[in-house]
Motif scaffolding. Sequence first.
Motif, mmCIF file in Angstrom:
data_model
loop_
_atom_site.group_PDB
_atom_site.id
_atom_site.type_symbol
_atom_site.label_atom_id
_atom_site.label_comp_id
_atom_site.label_asym_id
_atom_site.label_seq_id
_atom_site.Cartn_x
_atom_site.Cartn_y
_atom_site.Cartn_z
ATOM 1 N N UNK A 124 -5.414 21.231 -34.407
ATOM 2 C CA UNK A 124 -6.534 21.598 -33.817
ATOM 3 C C UNK A 124 -6.562 22.827 -32.676
ATOM 4 N N UNK A 125 -7.541 22.967 -31.984
ATOM 5 C CA UNK A 125 -7.340 24.102 -30.882
ATOM 6 C C UNK A 125 -7.054 23.472 -29.574
ATOM 7 N N UNK A 144 -6.946 19.641 -25.544
ATOM 8 C CA UNK A 144 -7.436 19.903 -26.948
ATOM 9 C C UNK A 144 -8.899 19.891 -26.983
ATOM 10 N N UNK A 145 -9.587 20.920 -27.663
ATOM 11 C CA UNK A 145 -10.910 20.955 -27.709
ATOM 12 C C UNK A 145 -11.232 21.264 -29.276
ATOM 13 N N UNK A 146 -12.509 20.943 -29.479
ATOM 14 C CA UNK A 146 -13.103 21.347 -31.113
ATOM 15 C C UNK A 146 -13.524 22.729 -30.981
ATOM 16 N N UNK A 147 -13.678 23.347 -32.362
ATOM 17 C CA UNK A 147 -13.888 24.613 -32.558
ATOM 18 C C UNK A 147 -14.973 25.341 -31.855
ATOM 19 N N UNK A 148 -16.127 24.261 -31.897
ATOM 20 C CA UNK A 148 -17.373 24.833 -31.307
ATOM 21 C C UNK A 148 -17.207 25.077 -29.830
ATOM 22 N N UNK A 149 -16.534 24.122 -29.373
ATOM 23 C CA UNK A 149 -16.218 24.403 -27.603
ATOM 24 C C UNK A 149 -15.373 25.538 -27.596
ATOM 25 N N UNK A 150 -14.397 25.863 -28.214
ATOM 26 C CA UNK A 150 -13.523 26.973 -28.190
ATOM 27 C C UNK A 150 -14.199 28.260 -28.472
ATOM 28 N N UNK A 151 -15.231 28.477 -29.330
ATOM 29 C CA UNK A 151 -16.114 29.315 -29.328
ATOM 30 C C UNK A 151 -16.984 29.748 -28.294
ATOM 31 N N UNK A 152 -17.457 28.541 -27.738
ATOM 32 C CA UNK A 152 -18.358 28.633 -26.493
ATOM 33 C C UNK A 152 -17.660 29.330 -25.407
ATOM 34 N N UNK A 189 -23.815 44.434 -30.153
ATOM 35 C CA UNK A 189 -23.319 43.462 -31.203
ATOM 36 C C UNK A 189 -21.847 43.203 -31.266
ATOM 37 N N UNK A 190 -21.326 44.360 -30.963
ATOM 38 C CA UNK A 190 -19.547 43.822 -31.059
ATOM 39 C C UNK A 190 -19.259 42.687 -30.305
ATOM 40 N N UNK A 191 -19.811 42.569 -28.942
ATOM 41 C CA UNK A 191 -19.227 41.716 -28.244
ATOM 42 C C UNK A 191 -20.200 40.350 -27.908
ATOM 43 N N UNK A 192 -21.102 40.200 -29.064
ATOM 44 C CA UNK A 192 -21.874 39.120 -29.126
ATOM 45 C C UNK A 192 -21.204 37.757 -28.676
ATOM 46 N N UNK A 193 -19.979 37.714 -29.230
ATOM 47 C CA UNK A 193 -19.128 36.401 -29.060
ATOM 48 C C UNK A 193 -17.937 36.544 -28.060
ATOM 49 N N UNK A 194 -17.184 38.047 -28.212
ATOM 50 C CA UNK A 194 -16.214 38.061 -27.313
ATOM 51 C C UNK A 194 -16.534 38.052 -25.885
ATOM 52 N N UNK A 195 -17.841 38.352 -25.491
ATOM 53 C CA UNK A 195 -18.335 38.423 -24.085
ATOM 54 C C UNK A 195 -18.188 36.846 -23.489
ATOM 55 N N UNK A 196 -18.062 35.900 -24.308
ATOM 56 C CA UNK A 196 -17.829 34.501 -23.789
ATOM 57 C C UNK A 196 -16.677 34.285 -23.017
ATOM 58 N N UNK A 197 -15.656 35.046 -23.580
ATOM 59 C CA UNK A 197 -14.387 34.756 -22.745
ATOM 60 C C UNK A 197 -14.647 35.148 -21.315
ATOM 61 N N UNK A 198 -15.125 36.471 -20.932
ATOM 62 C CA UNK A 198 -15.372 37.151 -19.605
ATOM 63 C C UNK A 198 -16.108 36.050 -18.930
ATOM 64 N N UNK A 199 -17.274 35.530 -19.361
ATOM 65 C CA UNK A 199 -18.126 34.508 -18.593
ATOM 66 C C UNK A 199 -17.359 33.390 -18.222
#
Length: 265
Positions: A124-125, A144-152, A189-199
Amino acid sequence: MDINAKKIKSLLPAIAFTAVLIVMVCLSFLPAIRKPGGDASAAAYAMRTDEEALRVLGCCRVKTCTERFETTLSGTVKARVFGIPYTQNITGMRAVDCDDFTEKSESASAVAKAAVCREKNADGFFVSRGTYKKNKFVYSGKEKIDRETYVDRYGSPNTDLVKYDLDGAIISATALGNNRYRYVLDPHRATELSRNEVRSLLGGKSYPDYKSVEFILHCDGEYPTAVTVKEKFRVDKFGGVDCTLEYTEKFKFDLLPECETIAKI
């Protein structure tokens, strides 16, 4: 016609088919390009889009998606806080094997120090935080976290050439010469998900507002050797802070011995 010539002639169709197959695989990894608004002419659009740059990008993405590789990263985040210039040094690494990966991100300055290690394996993650002790980061136990939490928290797993979503996000692609290619992206558009990390790393509720994102790809044939990234964004801290992130990530592939070929005829 001698025997060798006959053999070569008989192999030509197979060689041609193999070449076409390789090209098609590369093209399948090409991201769709976001076309500009209706006022832009087709000629102007064509000038901004370099087919060679897109082909190389697609082939380099094939390598990162199908072969094991490691990277090292170094760069800076620069900003002005209450009018005072501020620089945060960043370093990092990735080790990627298909969907499995280990990624470390470390940042240090006289003001702040932070580090996080992310990992995905058959179990897992996992995430662990680093504490700065005796001039180095020491990591705590893994969560340990699930994929949904990781992406968030961190966006999509960073196992591709770059962390951005390139599908429909490329505004321009340009060959610069000397095996260098520049790509300008739609910053939202390019940072729609990667911006989650900065937040997550800033500990805030709001997302950073990206103003521009681009990267230069350095390659050796169809293998990427380095990617140099530049981002400009604004974060909702201290009344709003404009930041510029610049870093270079260098690639090293776990290449097969030369005696092992892709296909045998």
